[in-house]
Write a protein that holds these residues in place. Structure first.
Motif, PDB file in Angstrom:
ATOM      1  N   PRO A  69       9.721   0.837 -17.057  1.00  0.00           N
ATOM      2  CA  PRO A  69      10.857   1.736 -16.879  1.00  0.00           C
ATOM      3  C   PRO A  69      10.903   2.800 -17.972  1.00  0.00           C
ATOM      4  CG  PRO A  69      11.547  -0.536 -16.596  1.00  0.00           C
ATOM      5  CD  PRO A  69      10.140  -0.573 -17.085  1.00  0.00           C
ATOM      6  N   GLY A  70      11.231   4.016 -17.574  1.00  0.00           N
ATOM      7  CA  GLY A  70      11.301   5.118 -18.528  1.00  0.00           C
ATOM      8  C   GLY A  70      10.002   5.875 -18.668  1.00  0.00           C
ATOM      9  N   GLU A  71       8.908   5.302 -18.157  1.00  0.00           N
ATOM     10  CA  GLU A  71       7.625   5.987 -18.167  1.00  0.00           C
ATOM     11  C   GLU A  71       7.485   6.740 -16.849  1.00  0.00           C
ATOM     12  OE1 GLU A  71       5.423   2.527 -20.857  1.00  0.00           O
ATOM     13  OE2 GLU A  71       4.616   3.072 -18.898  1.00  0.00           O
ATOM     14  N   GLN A 114       0.816  -1.210   0.000  1.00  0.00           N
ATOM     15  CA  GLN A 114       0.000   0.000   0.000  1.00  0.00           C
ATOM     16  C   GLN A 114       0.855   1.268   0.000  1.00  0.00           C
ATOM     17  OE1 GLN A 114      -3.247  -0.130  -0.344  1.00  0.00           O
ATOM     18  NE2 GLN A 114      -3.416  -2.349  -0.129  1.00  0.00           N
ATOM     19  N   ASP A 115       2.120   1.148   0.401  1.00  0.00           N
ATOM     20  CA  ASP A 115       3.018   2.298   0.458  1.00  0.00           C
ATOM     21  C   ASP A 115       3.564   2.572  -0.944  1.00  0.00           C
ATOM     22  OD1 ASP A 115       5.132   4.103   0.799  1.00  0.00           O
ATOM     23  OD2 ASP A 115       5.702   3.273   2.740  1.00  0.00           O
ATOM     24  N   ILE A 116       2.950   3.541  -1.619  1.00  0.00           N
ATOM     25  CA  ILE A 116       3.311   3.829  -3.012  1.00  0.00           C
ATOM     26  C   ILE A 116       4.741   4.334  -3.129  1.00  0.00           C
ATOM     27  CG2 ILE A 116       2.726   5.217  -5.040  1.00  0.00           C
ATOM     28  CD1 ILE A 116       0.739   2.982  -4.374  1.00  0.00           C
ATOM     29  N   GLU A 117       5.191   5.155  -2.173  1.00  0.00           N
ATOM     30  CA  GLU A 117       6.554   5.672  -2.221  1.00  0.00           C
ATOM     31  C   GLU A 117       7.563   4.520  -2.187  1.00  0.00           C
ATOM     32  OE1 GLU A 117       7.468   8.552  -2.875  1.00  0.00           O
ATOM     33  OE2 GLU A 117       5.773   9.874  -2.435  1.00  0.00           O
ATOM     34  N   PHE A 118       7.289   3.530  -1.360  1.00  0.00           N
ATOM     35  CA  PHE A 118       8.178   2.373  -1.282  1.00  0.00           C
ATOM     36  C   PHE A 118       8.177   1.596  -2.591  1.00  0.00           C
ATOM     37  CE2 PHE A 118       8.747  -2.177   0.173  1.00  0.00           C
ATOM     38  CZ  PHE A 118      10.127  -2.091   0.259  1.00  0.00           C
ATOM     39  N   LEU A 119       7.008   1.405  -3.190  1.00  0.00           N
ATOM     40  CA  LEU A 119       6.942   0.707  -4.477  1.00  0.00           C
ATOM     41  C   LEU A 119       7.731   1.453  -5.553  1.00  0.00           C
ATOM     42  CD1 LEU A 119       3.316  -0.674  -4.997  1.00  0.00           C
ATOM     43  CD2 LEU A 119       5.392  -1.924  -4.380  1.00  0.00           C
ATOM     44  N   LEU A 120       7.623   2.774  -5.565  1.00  0.00           N
ATOM     45  CA  LEU A 120       8.346   3.569  -6.556  1.00  0.00           C
ATOM     46  C   LEU A 120       9.858   3.441  -6.368  1.00  0.00           C
ATOM     47  CD1 LEU A 120       6.151   6.800  -6.669  1.00  0.00           C
ATOM     48  CD2 LEU A 120       6.434   5.133  -8.508  1.00  0.00           C
ATOM     49  N   GLU A 121      10.292   3.326  -5.111  1.00  0.00           N
ATOM     50  CA  GLU A 121      11.724   3.174  -4.827  1.00  0.00           C
ATOM     51  C   GLU A 121      12.222   1.780  -5.181  1.00  0.00           C
ATOM     52  OE1 GLU A 121      14.865   3.690  -1.071  1.00  0.00           O
ATOM     53  OE2 GLU A 121      12.700   3.808  -0.727  1.00  0.00           O
ATOM     54  N   LEU A 122      11.393   0.775  -4.941  1.00  0.00           N
ATOM     55  CA  LEU A 122      11.813  -0.616  -5.080  1.00  0.00           C
ATOM     56  C   LEU A 122      11.658  -1.176  -6.486  1.00  0.00           C
ATOM     57  CD1 LEU A 122      12.585  -3.358  -3.627  1.00  0.00           C
ATOM     58  CD2 LEU A 122      10.116  -3.694  -3.318  1.00  0.00           C
ATOM     59  N   CYS A 123      10.590  -0.789  -7.174  1.00  0.00           N
ATOM     60  CA  CYS A 123      10.158  -1.503  -8.389  1.00  0.00           C
ATOM     61  C   CYS A 123      10.413  -0.707  -9.662  1.00  0.00           C
ATOM     62  CB  CYS A 123       8.673  -1.857  -8.285  1.00  0.00           C
ATOM     63  SG  CYS A 123       8.301  -2.923  -6.884  1.00  0.00           S
ATOM     64  N   GLN A 124      10.745  -1.455 -10.708  1.00  0.00           N
ATOM     65  CA  GLN A 124      10.951  -0.853 -12.028  1.00  0.00           C
ATOM     66  C   GLN A 124       9.700  -0.954 -12.903  1.00  0.00           C
ATOM     67  OE1 GLN A 124      13.340  -3.267 -10.693  1.00  0.00           O
ATOM     68  NE2 GLN A 124      14.189  -1.423  -9.779  1.00  0.00           N
ATOM     69  N   GLN A 125       8.769  -1.807 -12.513  1.00  0.00           N
ATOM     70  CA  GLN A 125       7.567  -2.067 -13.297  1.00  0.00           C
ATOM     71  C   GLN A 125       6.385  -2.138 -12.332  1.00  0.00           C
ATOM     72  OE1 GLN A 125       7.845  -5.763 -15.410  1.00  0.00           O
ATOM     73  NE2 GLN A 125       6.143  -5.341 -16.777  1.00  0.00           N
TER      74      GLN A 125
END
Length: 239
Positions: free
Chosen positions: A223-225, A197-208
């Protein structure tokens, strides 16, 4: 990064009894890096993970892991391939010790030769577990039990690790510790699929990223989007 996806889900329909939760969902993982799944509660994220790991049998569609069709295989057979799922919530045996749990994690023939090295990695990643090695699970805090769950999964020598809301219900301090540990796991070379649920963490961790809505993929972000937190929240809440 290989051009081939490590995990491919094609047109999977699944649910519970007469209730269909997934409606022909398709996605892949491992092509671009870690995958994050987000979206409203009750819209199929956990059911998707359960279908991938053999806990729910798909009614239609195909699931392939490293090119091999694993659709409908037992959870035990899927674990043996190196696809490891840490489910949401506390699913541990309360009367086992931490040491017992780690030994169980290494039960498969492919994991057993790596047991000592993986145990060392787990204790380095979660020093608290080393300090409480002979304690029973029921005596541990919620955060420590989650560390045991992830540590047990690492003992299985994963080729792909699935985490379903690993920080759910944890205090901010313990949540930060778990997030740091998950980042360390990723940096060690283990590819991840994470529901969080933590979007900031997902953005830091995940490329897709995939937005799962009503049992289908509503949006894929590669990635790149470029994507901002506010844009994801707008998708999340349907604005």
């Amino acid at each position: 990064m290989s051009d081939a996806a490590l995990l491919t889900v094609e047109g999977v329909t699944a649910g519970y009894g007469r209730v269909t939760v997934l409606h022909g969902i398709s996605l892949d993982a491992g092509r671009f890096g870690n995958v994050g799944l987000f979206g409203p509660n009750g819209h199929g994220k956990t059911t998707l993970l359960r279908a991938v790991s053999g806990l729910v049998a798909p009614k239609k569609g195909t699931i392939r892991f490293d090119g091999e069709d694993i659709t409908g295989r037992s959870a035990r057979a899927i674990v043996a391939t190196g696809l490891i799922h840490v489910p949401q919530g506390n699913r541990l045996f309360p009367d086992l010790t931490i040491a017992d749990c780690m030994a169980l994690g290494a039960f498969s023939p492919r994991a057993r030769p790596h047991e000592a090295a993986n145990r060392e990695k787990v204790v380095k990643l979660f020093p608290k577990l080393g300090e409480r090695w002979r304690q029973r699970v029921r005596t541990l805090s919620g955060g420590e039990r989650q560390m045991v769950s992830i540590g047990t999964a690492l003992m299985s020598h994963p080729r792909l690790l699935i985490l379903d809301e690993p920080t759910l219900g944890l205090s901010p301090k313990v949540k930060d510790e778990l997030c740091a540990a998950v980042l360390d796991i990723s940096q060690s070379g283990v590819p991840l699929i994470v529901v969080e649920q933590d979007i900031e963490f997902l953005l830091e961790l995940c490329q897709q990223l995939y937005l799962v809505d009503h049992g289908t993929v509503a949006t894929e972000i590669r990635p790149g989007e470029s994507i901002e937190h506010a844009e994801i929240m707008a998708m999340y809440f349907g604005h």
